[in-house]
Structures are given as structure tokens and as C-alpha cells.
Design a protein around this motif. Sequence first.
Motif, PDB file in Angstrom:
ATOM      1  N   SER A  39      -0.490  10.303  20.750  1.00  0.00           N
ATOM      2  CA  SER A  39      -0.548  11.235  19.634  1.00  0.00           C
ATOM      3  C   SER A  39      -1.951  11.828  19.526  1.00  0.00           C
ATOM      4  O   SER A  39      -2.606  12.034  20.538  1.00  0.00           O
ATOM      5  CB  SER A  39      -0.084  10.585  18.327  1.00  0.00           C
ATOM      6  OG  SER A  39       0.339  11.596  17.427  1.00  0.00           O
ATOM      7  N   ASP A  40      -2.449  12.023  18.325  1.00  0.00           N
ATOM      8  CA  ASP A  40      -3.684  12.782  18.103  1.00  0.00           C
ATOM      9  C   ASP A  40      -4.930  11.911  18.268  1.00  0.00           C
ATOM     10  O   ASP A  40      -5.220  11.060  17.427  1.00  0.00           O
ATOM     11  CB  ASP A  40      -3.643  13.387  16.706  1.00  0.00           C
ATOM     12  CG  ASP A  40      -4.803  14.316  16.406  1.00  0.00           C
ATOM     13  OD1 ASP A  40      -5.701  14.470  17.263  1.00  0.00           O
ATOM     14  OD2 ASP A  40      -4.803  14.891  15.301  1.00  0.00           O
ATOM     15  N   ARG A  41      -5.683  12.138  19.331  1.00  0.00           N
ATOM     16  CA  ARG A  41      -6.904  11.373  19.627  1.00  0.00           C
ATOM     17  C   ARG A  41      -7.946  11.518  18.510  1.00  0.00           C
ATOM     18  O   ARG A  41      -8.735  10.609  18.273  1.00  0.00           O
ATOM     19  CB  ARG A  41      -7.485  11.836  20.958  1.00  0.00           C
ATOM     20  CG  ARG A  41      -8.650  11.009  21.453  1.00  0.00           C
ATOM     21  CD  ARG A  41      -9.099  11.430  22.839  1.00  0.00           C
ATOM     22  NE  ARG A  41      -8.187  11.059  23.891  1.00  0.00           N
ATOM     23  CZ  ARG A  41      -8.175   9.873  24.496  1.00  0.00           C
ATOM     24  NH1 ARG A  41      -9.038   8.960  24.136  1.00  0.00           N
ATOM     25  NH2 ARG A  41      -7.325   9.609  25.447  1.00  0.00           N
ATOM     26  N   ARG A  43      -7.532  11.255  15.465  1.00  0.00           N
ATOM     27  CA  ARG A  43      -7.234  10.314  14.382  1.00  0.00           C
ATOM     28  C   ARG A  43      -7.668   8.886  14.727  1.00  0.00           C
ATOM     29  O   ARG A  43      -7.391   7.953  13.991  1.00  0.00           O
ATOM     30  CB  ARG A  43      -5.746  10.358  14.073  1.00  0.00           C
ATOM     31  CG  ARG A  43      -5.331  11.746  13.574  1.00  0.00           C
ATOM     32  CD  ARG A  43      -3.861  11.838  13.403  1.00  0.00           C
ATOM     33  NE  ARG A  43      -3.551  11.485  12.026  1.00  0.00           N
ATOM     34  CZ  ARG A  43      -2.331  11.469  11.537  1.00  0.00           C
ATOM     35  NH1 ARG A  43      -1.301  11.754  12.306  1.00  0.00           N
ATOM     36  NH2 ARG A  43      -2.128  11.150  10.280  1.00  0.00           N
ATOM     37  N   GLN A  45     -10.959   6.475  15.565  1.00  0.00           N
ATOM     38  CA  GLN A  45     -12.411   6.341  15.514  1.00  0.00           C
ATOM     39  C   GLN A  45     -12.770   4.936  15.994  1.00  0.00           C
ATOM     40  O   GLN A  45     -12.392   3.953  15.347  1.00  0.00           O
ATOM     41  CB  GLN A  45     -12.935   6.545  14.089  1.00  0.00           C
ATOM     42  CG  GLN A  45     -12.627   7.920  13.520  1.00  0.00           C
ATOM     43  CD  GLN A  45     -13.250   9.044  14.328  1.00  0.00           C
ATOM     44  OE1 GLN A  45     -14.398   8.964  14.729  1.00  0.00           O
ATOM     45  NE2 GLN A  45     -12.487  10.086  14.578  1.00  0.00           N
ATOM     46  N   THR A  59      -1.488   6.926  17.055  1.00  0.00           N
ATOM     47  CA  THR A  59      -1.994   7.525  15.822  1.00  0.00           C
ATOM     48  C   THR A  59      -0.982   8.485  15.195  1.00  0.00           C
ATOM     49  O   THR A  59      -1.342   9.292  14.347  1.00  0.00           O
ATOM     50  CB  THR A  59      -3.307   8.283  16.100  1.00  0.00           C
ATOM     51  OG1 THR A  59      -3.039   9.321  17.040  1.00  0.00           O
ATOM     52  CG2 THR A  59      -4.380   7.354  16.632  1.00  0.00           C
ATOM     53  N   GLY A  62      -0.824   7.938  11.215  1.00  0.00           N
ATOM     54  CA  GLY A  62      -2.011   7.676  10.414  1.00  0.00           C
ATOM     55  C   GLY A  62      -3.251   7.588  11.273  1.00  0.00           C
ATOM     56  O   GLY A  62      -3.211   7.817  12.475  1.00  0.00           O
ATOM     57  N   THR A  63      -4.350   7.219  10.637  1.00  0.00           N
ATOM     58  CA  THR A  63      -5.613   7.082  11.356  1.00  0.00           C
ATOM     59  C   THR A  63      -5.826   5.621  11.752  1.00  0.00           C
ATOM     60  O   THR A  63      -5.272   4.714  11.124  1.00  0.00           O
ATOM     61  CB  THR A  63      -6.798   7.537  10.495  1.00  0.00           C
ATOM     62  OG1 THR A  63      -6.867   6.711   9.335  1.00  0.00           O
ATOM     63  CG2 THR A  63      -6.662   8.999  10.099  1.00  0.00           C
ATOM     64  N   THR A  65      -9.157   3.081  12.677  1.00  0.00           N
ATOM     65  CA  THR A  65     -10.603   2.927  12.702  1.00  0.00           C
ATOM     66  C   THR A  65     -10.940   1.544  13.233  1.00  0.00           C
ATOM     67  O   THR A  65     -10.383   0.546  12.754  1.00  0.00           O
ATOM     68  CB  THR A  65     -11.187   3.090  11.278  1.00  0.00           C
ATOM     69  OG1 THR A  65     -10.769   4.352  10.759  1.00  0.00           O
ATOM     70  CG2 THR A  65     -12.708   3.015  11.300  1.00  0.00           C
ATOM     71  N   ARG A  98       4.058  11.240   9.379  1.00  0.00           N
ATOM     72  CA  ARG A  98       2.743  11.623   9.898  1.00  0.00           C
ATOM     73  C   ARG A  98       1.578  11.047   9.106  1.00  0.00           C
ATOM     74  O   ARG A  98       0.429  11.193   9.514  1.00  0.00           O
ATOM     75  CB  ARG A  98       2.622  13.148   9.951  1.00  0.00           C
ATOM     76  CG  ARG A  98       3.581  13.788  10.929  1.00  0.00           C
ATOM     77  CD  ARG A  98       3.239  13.375  12.333  1.00  0.00           C
ATOM     78  NE  ARG A  98       4.216  13.899  13.275  1.00  0.00           N
ATOM     79  CZ  ARG A  98       4.372  13.463  14.493  1.00  0.00           C
ATOM     80  NH1 ARG A  98       3.625  12.487  14.953  1.00  0.00           N
ATOM     81  NH2 ARG A  98       5.269  13.981  15.282  1.00  0.00           N
ATOM     82  N   THR A  99       1.844  10.405   7.980  1.00  0.00           N
ATOM     83  CA  THR A  99       0.774   9.807   7.180  1.00  0.00           C
ATOM     84  C   THR A  99       1.251   8.484   6.600  1.00  0.00           C
ATOM     85  O   THR A  99       2.441   8.166   6.643  1.00  0.00           O
ATOM     86  CB  THR A  99       0.355  10.733   6.020  1.00  0.00           C
ATOM     87  OG1 THR A  99       1.492  10.944   5.178  1.00  0.00           O
ATOM     88  CG2 THR A  99      -0.183  12.059   6.520  1.00  0.00           C
ATOM     89  N   ASP A 102      -2.148   4.110   8.027  1.00  0.00           N
ATOM     90  CA  ASP A 102      -3.530   3.917   8.490  1.00  0.00           C
ATOM     91  C   ASP A 102      -3.808   2.450   8.810  1.00  0.00           C
ATOM     92  O   ASP A 102      -3.310   1.548   8.140  1.00  0.00           O
ATOM     93  CB  ASP A 102      -4.527   4.373   7.432  1.00  0.00           C
ATOM     94  CG  ASP A 102      -4.429   5.860   7.150  1.00  0.00           C
ATOM     95  OD1 ASP A 102      -4.928   6.265   6.090  1.00  0.00           O
ATOM     96  OD2 ASP A 102      -3.868   6.608   7.969  1.00  0.00           O
TER      97      ASP A 102
END
Length: 177
Positions: A39-41, A43, A45, A59, A62-63, A65, A98-99, A102
Amino acid sequence: MKLLDRMLRGRVDRLVAESLAEQLEKEQLDALYRYRVHSDRARLQIHPTAVVNNALFNTGGGTITVGEYAFFGHFVAVLAGGHDMEKFGRERQLAIPRTGHDIVIEDGVWLASHVLVLGPCTIGEHAVVAGGSLVRHDVEPYTVVAGRPATVVRRLTPPQGAVRRPPARPASGAPPT
């Protein structure tokens, strides 16, 4: 002649192995030390001091970390994505929240090999997740968890002067593991 063949073969094998190792290092192709992102790199960290080996990060929902000096064993999966199980067939394949999923892996966390982390959750600083465990809820700082699902097996004594604090944010409504 056999001795010469063995010597020559040994020399060639060493040269090939050295050349391959150099190429892997140069191109960073060693799969045991590369992680993958689904998915989205953007998102994801990861602090530069973290060691994640060949983890898989999803991801999609969510994100994610990863804090300072966190480290992972091999084949760890951190999944902030999922599908709506109330849907069926093609609709289920496409129904991806999509959210709201996390995942925070705080400073100094150790995720041993074959750990699976499902969001949303926070793994508190310096926690340890034993190999093969399934994390579905928050893990308190300085805690050792193990099992499927992961449950507390031990509490660690923080170093002198360290402040034991709750996880950065409660990621889920469920109680900490």
C-alpha cells in the motif's frame, strides 16, 4: 589431476561467493535484510536507528510508526490493513477501510521472529513480543507478551531514572495486553 581440480574448483567457488556477496551488498538485494511495504509507503515511518530485517508492512488501513532502536526478528508482519468481512466475493476484496488501524511501535521495542501485529494498537516502549506471537491490542511499556493472542507473561524493570508511562495513544477500545 583430481587435486588440481579440487583446488581450482575451491578457488572459483570462493571468487563467485565473494562476487555475489559484493553485488548483493552493492544493490541491497539480500532479502533477509529488506522490508516490504504493501500500500502507501508514505504512511510508514521508521526511525533510522530501527532494525526491521525482512518485515512486511501493510499500510492500507492506517499509519505505521516504528520508534528509535526498535528491532525485529525475521518474518514479522505489521498489518494496518484489512477487509470488511461483512462483504462477499469481489466486494470483500475491494472493501478496505482506509483509516482507523494505526500501529505505533515505540522506542526500544523488540518484536521477535514470526510476530504478527494487527492494528489498531500501540506497543509501548521497551516492550518485548515473543516469537510467533499475535498482537491484537495495546501492549504496555516494559512488558513481555507471548502467545496467540499475546498476553502478559512478565513485567520488566525500567532502568533507573526511566519514567514508566502509558502507551503514546490508546489505539483501540480494548484493554492493554
